[in-house]
Design a protein around this motif. Sequence first.
Motif, mmCIF file in Angstrom:
data_model
loop_
_atom_site.group_PDB
_atom_site.id
_atom_site.type_symbol
_atom_site.label_atom_id
_atom_site.label_comp_id
_atom_site.label_asym_id
_atom_site.label_seq_id
_atom_site.Cartn_x
_atom_site.Cartn_y
_atom_site.Cartn_z
ATOM 1 N N UNK A 26 0.812 -1.220 0.000
ATOM 2 C CA UNK A 26 0.000 0.000 0.000
ATOM 3 C C UNK A 26 0.847 1.272 0.000
ATOM 4 N N UNK A 27 1.912 1.382 0.808
ATOM 5 C CA UNK A 27 2.722 2.611 0.756
ATOM 6 C C UNK A 27 3.288 2.898 -0.630
ATOM 7 N N UNK A 28 3.682 1.851 -1.349
ATOM 8 C CA UNK A 28 4.227 2.049 -2.696
ATOM 9 C C UNK A 28 3.141 2.562 -3.639
ATOM 10 N N UNK A 29 1.929 2.015 -3.522
ATOM 11 C CA UNK A 29 0.835 2.439 -4.389
ATOM 12 C C UNK A 29 0.382 3.854 -4.069
ATOM 13 N N UNK A 251 -5.474 -4.935 -2.686
ATOM 14 C CA UNK A 251 -4.930 -5.201 -4.003
ATOM 15 C C UNK A 251 -3.686 -6.056 -3.863
ATOM 16 N N UNK A 252 -3.008 -6.291 -4.957
ATOM 17 C CA UNK A 252 -1.730 -7.005 -4.925
ATOM 18 C C UNK A 252 -0.713 -6.192 -5.709
ATOM 19 N N UNK A 253 0.543 -6.490 -5.485
ATOM 20 C CA UNK A 253 1.625 -5.837 -6.222
ATOM 21 C C UNK A 253 1.698 -6.478 -7.600
ATOM 22 N N UNK A 254 1.188 -5.780 -8.596
ATOM 23 C CA UNK A 254 1.098 -6.341 -9.956
ATOM 24 C C UNK A 254 2.454 -6.477 -10.621
ATOM 25 N N UNK A 255 3.480 -5.849 -10.078
ATOM 26 C CA UNK A 255 4.823 -6.030 -10.625
ATOM 27 C C UNK A 255 5.440 -7.335 -10.138
ATOM 28 N N UNK A 256 5.199 -7.661 -8.874
ATOM 29 C CA UNK A 256 5.716 -8.918 -8.331
ATOM 30 C C UNK A 256 4.911 -10.103 -8.854
ATOM 31 N N UNK A 257 3.578 -9.938 -8.870
ATOM 32 C CA UNK A 257 2.697 -11.007 -9.311
ATOM 33 C C UNK A 257 2.314 -10.776 -10.775
ATOM 34 N N UNK A 258 3.203 -11.150 -11.665
ATOM 35 C CA UNK A 258 2.989 -10.969 -13.102
ATOM 36 C C UNK A 258 3.499 -12.204 -13.829
ATOM 37 N N UNK A 469 -5.765 2.230 -3.450
ATOM 38 C CA UNK A 469 -4.883 3.273 -2.913
ATOM 39 C C UNK A 469 -5.541 4.640 -3.041
ATOM 40 N N UNK A 470 -6.249 4.870 -4.137
ATOM 41 C CA UNK A 470 -6.966 6.128 -4.306
ATOM 42 C C UNK A 470 -8.054 6.295 -3.260
ATOM 43 N N UNK A 471 -8.732 5.198 -2.919
ATOM 44 C CA UNK A 471 -9.771 5.258 -1.884
ATOM 45 C C UNK A 471 -9.156 5.570 -0.517
ATOM 46 N N UNK A 472 -8.012 4.952 -0.224
ATOM 47 C CA UNK A 472 -7.335 5.267 1.041
ATOM 48 C C UNK A 472 -6.883 6.724 1.073
#
Length: 485
Positions: A26-29, A251-258, A469-472
């Motif tokens: 979340x902090x990265x997003x 959500x998930x980290x889409x860069x790691x999980x690709x 992240x936008x909602x947070x």
Amino acid sequence: MEVLSVASEVYPLVKTGGLADVAGALPLALKGHGVSVKTLMPGYPAVMRAVKDARVVVSFENLLGARADVLEVEHQGLDLLILDSPTFFDRPGGPYVDATGKDHFDNWRRFAALSKAGAMIAQGAMADGIKGWRPNIVHVHDWQAAMVPAYMRYSDKPEVPTLITIHNIAFQGQYGADIFPYLELPAHAFSIEGVEYFGGVGYLKAGLQTSWAISTVSPSYAEEILTPEFGMGLEGLLTIRQGDLHGIVNGIDADIWDPATDPAVKTHYDATTLKTRAENKRAVTERFGLDQEAGPLFCVISRLTWQKGMDLLAETLDDLVAMGGRLAVLGSGDRALENAFHAAAKRHPGKVSVLSIYDEPLSHLMQAGCDAIVIPSRFEPCGLTQLYGLRYGCIPVVARTGGLNDTVIDASHAAIAAKAATGVSFSPVTTDNLRRALRRTVRLYHQPKVWTGMQKQGMKSDVSWERSAGLYAGLYSSLIAKKGS
């Protein structure tokens, strides 16, 4: 906007469950939304070994009876504050249990110390160490950090807006009243409006009572925890505060999980090259010693517990094999359930296989090679494995609860016709309904066009952190505005 996040685990440094993934991703997003996050976490041995070039930004000579330094360090894009207190955190075992698997005897003090440090940092204790840095908002996660808003509420300094996120309300941090004198809170904090909970001290309850707002990790779970079935004794308090309760799906980290780039995957692919998944399926069957057959390969990547519905799955394994399915299980948990799965593997060699280990790369390969992932949870605040499944074309078979309900579209006739289906869901959570869901999944697997369409639709799903992240960020802004009003 400056945010202080407080969490007991953060991926990739330490992880026991989905909380770590959220605290790490979340902090990265949020950076893309103009939000800067510093995350305070304990200095477990694995953390202290991993971080380099950390500098002390504030020291506490007596933090609930122990000395502690706060170290600032950047690690894989995360701005971290490490609470370095060997008395509390430099010990064998895991974050919460010792080497024998029992809870650390002083967890109440360890995580009260983390919370008190978070509260003091939020109120300016670190201002000299980092050029006057103070957060605009404090975001705490689960019971281990839930005392942060309580310490802030009962201090003599101005409050900073606080948000507490419930990742799993079943874990509450409940202790006897005898610990209260050692928490360094004023006497009037031991009340129903404060930290008192059924005659003892409730850490999560205290956070829910004193935080400015509450979030949980899916809209459905936010509704479910208002009921006695899912509220675990806190539904009354949450009902009173439901105007401050928000459900935001993880959500998930889409860069790691690709699957197109994942280094743990044997053969990379995307939605246009799904046929190459066959190589990954072969790799999974070889790793688990399963037969190479034409039928569907199911997987489980989970703690083997009652909450996860693993007892129900264990009861259906003979039926699953009879349907032509195979099952690869990666996970450990309750001894009786582990034994049940291992017994099924002995009954069905080459059809059922179990590895009771933690292997992160193997979990990636399983998502990339298995046909379906089974998640029959009795309750599931959000769940991440179904999101990984969607991303990798591994069809989720899920109970219709919590975040599973919010993220998986059942393959009803209407959804299939509309080309919207992404998985198979069932409710209520019973053995018979799970058995029917598995049978339905096998039938769908033998309809290649339908199955491939579901895979492609799932892979198109937005499972990243971007929207959440936008909602947070919006929720943070509303709390800061509330402070100024």
